[in-house]
Design a protein around this motif. Sequence first.
Motif, PDB file in Angstrom:
ATOM      1  N   LEU B 129       0.829  -1.207   0.000  1.00 18.74           N
ATOM      2  CA  LEU B 129       0.000   0.000   0.000  1.00 18.74           C
ATOM      3  C   LEU B 129       0.863   1.257   0.000  1.00 18.74           C
ATOM      4  CD1 LEU B 129      -3.059   0.744   0.214  1.00 18.74           C
ATOM      5  CD2 LEU B 129      -2.651   1.085   2.652  1.00 18.74           C
ATOM      6  N   ALA B 130       1.918   1.240   0.833  1.00 16.81           N
ATOM      7  CA  ALA B 130       2.790   2.408   0.927  1.00 16.81           C
ATOM      8  C   ALA B 130       3.443   2.676  -0.422  1.00 16.81           C
ATOM      9  CB  ALA B 130       3.841   2.195   2.009  1.00 16.81           C
ATOM     10  N   GLY B 131       3.868   1.589  -1.098  1.00 16.52           N
ATOM     11  CA  GLY B 131       4.472   1.760  -2.409  1.00 16.52           C
ATOM     12  C   GLY B 131       3.487   2.357  -3.398  1.00 16.52           C
ATOM     13  N   ARG B 132       2.233   1.930  -3.310  1.00 17.13           N
ATOM     14  CA  ARG B 132       1.231   2.378  -4.273  1.00 17.13           C
ATOM     15  C   ARG B 132       0.913   3.869  -4.111  1.00 17.13           C
ATOM     16  NH1 ARG B 132      -3.346  -1.786  -4.548  1.00 17.13           N
ATOM     17  NH2 ARG B 132      -1.500  -3.040  -4.991  1.00 17.13           N
ATOM     18  N   ILE B 133       0.922   4.343  -2.848  1.00 12.15           N
ATOM     19  CA  ILE B 133       0.601   5.769  -2.668  1.00 12.15           C
ATOM     20  C   ILE B 133       1.853   6.633  -2.680  1.00 12.15           C
ATOM     21  CG2 ILE B 133      -1.555   5.315  -1.414  1.00 12.15           C
ATOM     22  CD1 ILE B 133      -0.087   5.952   1.175  1.00 12.15           C
ATOM     23  N   GLY B 134       2.966   6.046  -3.108  1.00 12.87           N
ATOM     24  CA  GLY B 134       4.135   6.870  -3.376  1.00 12.87           C
ATOM     25  C   GLY B 134       5.068   7.095  -2.200  1.00 12.87           C
ATOM     26  N   VAL B 135       4.905   6.305  -1.129  1.00 12.45           N
ATOM     27  CA  VAL B 135       5.854   6.404  -0.021  1.00 12.45           C
ATOM     28  C   VAL B 135       7.188   5.828  -0.491  1.00 12.45           C
ATOM     29  CG1 VAL B 135       6.367   5.662   2.341  1.00 12.45           C
ATOM     30  CG2 VAL B 135       4.010   6.163   1.666  1.00 12.45           C
ATOM     31  N   PRO B 136       8.311   6.525  -0.261  1.00 15.41           N
ATOM     32  CA  PRO B 136       9.599   6.000  -0.720  1.00 15.41           C
ATOM     33  C   PRO B 136       9.945   4.658  -0.072  1.00 15.41           C
ATOM     34  CG  PRO B 136       9.780   8.287   0.002  1.00 15.41           C
ATOM     35  CD  PRO B 136       8.423   7.815   0.389  1.00 15.41           C
ATOM     36  N   PHE B 137      10.943   3.994  -0.661  1.00 21.69           N
ATOM     37  CA  PHE B 137      11.253   2.617  -0.272  1.00 21.69           C
ATOM     38  C   PHE B 137      11.563   2.461   1.215  1.00 21.69           C
ATOM     39  CE2 PHE B 137      14.544  -0.729   0.203  1.00 21.69           C
ATOM     40  CZ  PHE B 137      13.762  -1.819  -0.156  1.00 21.69           C
ATOM     41  N   ARG B 138      12.504   3.273   1.725  1.00 19.24           N
ATOM     42  CA  ARG B 138      12.922   3.089   3.120  1.00 19.24           C
ATOM     43  C   ARG B 138      11.784   3.303   4.118  1.00 19.24           C
ATOM     44  NH1 ARG B 138      17.684   5.994   1.810  1.00 19.24           N
ATOM     45  NH2 ARG B 138      19.505   4.661   1.620  1.00 19.24           N
ATOM     46  N   GLU B 210      20.409  -6.832  -7.935  1.00 20.45           N
ATOM     47  CA  GLU B 210      19.698  -7.467  -9.050  1.00 20.45           C
ATOM     48  C   GLU B 210      18.560  -8.341  -8.567  1.00 20.45           C
ATOM     49  OE1 GLU B 210      19.809  -6.737 -12.184  1.00 20.45           O
ATOM     50  OE2 GLU B 210      21.192  -5.196 -11.482  1.00 20.45           O
ATOM     51  N   GLU B 211      18.871  -9.155  -7.525  1.00 24.42           N
ATOM     52  CA  GLU B 211      17.845 -10.087  -7.071  1.00 24.42           C
ATOM     53  C   GLU B 211      16.664  -9.334  -6.458  1.00 24.42           C
ATOM     54  OE1 GLU B 211      19.419 -13.411  -5.045  1.00 24.42           O
ATOM     55  OE2 GLU B 211      17.470 -14.255  -4.599  1.00 24.42           O
ATOM     56  N   LEU B 212      16.967  -8.243  -5.736  1.00 26.70           N
ATOM     57  CA  LEU B 212      15.876  -7.452  -5.162  1.00 26.70           C
ATOM     58  C   LEU B 212      15.025  -6.837  -6.265  1.00 26.70           C
ATOM     59  CD1 LEU B 212      17.356  -5.651  -2.027  1.00 26.70           C
ATOM     60  CD2 LEU B 212      16.417  -7.938  -2.270  1.00 26.70           C
ATOM     61  N   LYS B 213      15.654  -6.480  -7.382  1.00 27.16           N
ATOM     62  CA  LYS B 213      14.881  -5.941  -8.504  1.00 27.16           C
ATOM     63  C   LYS B 213      14.001  -7.024  -9.101  1.00 27.16           C
ATOM     64  CE  LYS B 213      17.810  -2.235 -10.205  1.00 27.16           C
ATOM     65  NZ  LYS B 213      18.998  -2.094 -11.057  1.00 27.16           N
ATOM     66  N   GLU B 214      14.592  -8.225  -9.274  1.00 27.02           N
ATOM     67  CA  GLU B 214      13.814  -9.333  -9.839  1.00 27.02           C
ATOM     68  C   GLU B 214      12.608  -9.659  -8.964  1.00 27.02           C
ATOM     69  OE1 GLU B 214      16.335 -12.728 -10.395  1.00 27.02           O
ATOM     70  OE2 GLU B 214      17.799 -11.541 -11.509  1.00 27.02           O
ATOM     71  N   LEU B 215      12.793  -9.542  -7.658  1.00 25.65           N
ATOM     72  CA  LEU B 215      11.691  -9.831  -6.741  1.00 25.65           C
ATOM     73  C   LEU B 215      10.677  -8.699  -6.712  1.00 25.65           C
ATOM     74  CD1 LEU B 215      13.677 -11.382  -3.761  1.00 25.65           C
ATOM     75  CD2 LEU B 215      12.030 -12.574  -5.186  1.00 25.65           C
ATOM     76  N   GLY B 216      11.001  -7.604  -7.393  1.00 29.15           N
ATOM     77  CA  GLY B 216      10.067  -6.486  -7.440  1.00 29.15           C
ATOM     78  C   GLY B 216      10.085  -5.646  -6.179  1.00 29.15           C
ATOM     79  N   VAL B 217      11.101  -5.844  -5.326  1.00 28.84           N
ATOM     80  CA  VAL B 217      11.150  -5.104  -4.070  1.00 28.84           C
ATOM     81  C   VAL B 217      11.610  -3.683  -4.321  1.00 28.84           C
ATOM     82  CG1 VAL B 217      12.189  -4.976  -1.787  1.00 28.84           C
ATOM     83  CG2 VAL B 217      11.555  -7.188  -2.757  1.00 28.84           C
ATOM     84  N   ILE B 218      12.671  -3.535  -5.137  1.00 30.14           N
ATOM     85  CA  ILE B 218      13.075  -2.183  -5.512  1.00 30.14           C
ATOM     86  C   ILE B 218      12.862  -2.028  -7.001  1.00 30.14           C
ATOM     87  CG2 ILE B 218      14.685  -1.681  -3.641  1.00 30.14           C
ATOM     88  CD1 ILE B 218      16.927  -2.677  -5.228  1.00 30.14           C
ATOM     89  N   ARG B 219      12.424  -0.862  -7.380  1.00 28.16           N
ATOM     90  CA  ARG B 219      12.116  -0.636  -8.786  1.00 28.16           C
ATOM     91  C   ARG B 219      13.342  -0.154  -9.524  1.00 28.16           C
ATOM     92  NH1 ARG B 219       7.439   2.360  -6.808  1.00 28.16           N
ATOM     93  NH2 ARG B 219       7.666   0.898  -5.115  1.00 28.16           N
ATOM     94  N   GLU B 220      13.320  -0.413 -10.820  1.00 29.37           N
ATOM     95  CA  GLU B 220      14.413   0.024 -11.694  1.00 29.37           C
ATOM     96  C   GLU B 220      14.669   1.510 -11.499  1.00 29.37           C
ATOM     97  OE1 GLU B 220      17.157  -1.716 -13.865  1.00 29.37           O
ATOM     98  OE2 GLU B 220      15.274  -2.761 -13.481  1.00 29.37           O
ATOM     99  N   GLY B 221      15.912   1.841 -11.209  1.00 31.90           N
ATOM    100  CA  GLY B 221      16.235   3.246 -11.056  1.00 31.90           C
ATOM    101  C   GLY B 221      15.812   3.841  -9.723  1.00 31.90           C
ATOM    102  N   GLY B 222      15.093   3.066  -8.923  1.00 30.10           N
ATOM    103  CA  GLY B 222      14.618   3.590  -7.641  1.00 30.10           C
ATOM    104  C   GLY B 222      15.718   3.576  -6.601  1.00 30.10           C
ATOM    105  N   HIS B 223      15.507   4.290  -5.536  1.00 31.77           N
ATOM    106  CA  HIS B 223      16.481   4.317  -4.463  1.00 31.77           C
ATOM    107  C   HIS B 223      16.275   3.127  -3.546  1.00 31.77           C
ATOM    108  CE1 HIS B 223      17.910   8.255  -5.528  1.00 31.77           C
ATOM    109  NE2 HIS B 223      16.657   8.643  -5.659  1.00 31.77           N
TER     110      HIS B 223
END
Lengths: 99, 224
Positions: B129-138, B210-223
């Motif tokens: 939910l936090a990701g969807r409403i634009g809360v940053p990753f950390r 890379e693996e975190l990106k594959e899992l969709g946890v962090i987005r491409e180019g995201g912090h």
Amino acid sequence: MTRIWNLALAAGVIGLVAVPLLPGVGGGKAFLGTDDQAKDAIKDASPGYEPWTEPVWEPPSGEVQTLLFTTQAAVGAGVLGYVLGYFRGRKARAGGADG
Amino acid sequence: MHIMEGYLPPAHAAGWWLVSGPVLAYSGWAVGRALRRRPQDKFLLAASAAYMFTLSALKLPSLTGSCSHPTGVGLGAVLFGWRPMVLIAAVVLLFQAVLLAHGGLTTLGANLFAMGVAGALVARGVFALAGRIGVPFRPAVFLAAALGDLVTYLVTAAQLALAFPDPEGGVGVSLAKFLGVFAVTQVPLAVAEGLLTVLVLNVLAAEDREELKELGVIREGGHA
């Protein structure tokens, strides 16, 4: 930048756990486990309630209990460290050893 | 937390087992399927399990003058979703019930629901939910881990209140009493767990982006 963040996070975690122990903050408090407090609350609500089973085995002393809790924490920390080291080595082999 | 052995009446203990048992079986099946599809995840999954193992062994002092422990559910729930966390929580709870007389076998169903099912669902749900409403990753990871921790204790308090309603005031009064024991103590510890989980994810992301990106946890180019 990440390094500063990480140091701040570590300081926050240590602070949250250490501050209650400072004299004057938690001074004189017993720091009992909430499990024991919950037992007391159960006794208040249902004075006649008796546990209907016993733990299958109990550590014979506080020392043995500490040993087992420490073992649990150490095994977890060991595996976590192993995996981090594995990732770091893999990254270094792949030629991306900049961090 | 962890409701002690024998401290849930038989009907309640059995009821929570009936709820958690099938979820545990599904969790075991889901972990097997996920690892057959992506065997490379096993290291990160092991790290998540190890984190939970360590954190749930640490009884930390809280500002309220009592001690309780974090759950460690948040890290794995953010990385892999709630499904594997149920199985891992069951292993942790079994270890503590059998070797430490902490929690119990009859109460394992209830404890598994609080820590594995509710804790992991809330952690993952908050993260999504936090990701969807634009809360940053950390901050999203922080909220997921802290709230997943806190909700475990809210559920434990509710479980005890249902089993031991106050003779005069009923479930409500009893719930307030158990929340006073569990929830208040847990707030600073939940904050600590949230911060620690962000720290560990920072370190993981530094070594294995890379693996975190594959899992969709962090987005491409995201912090991260």
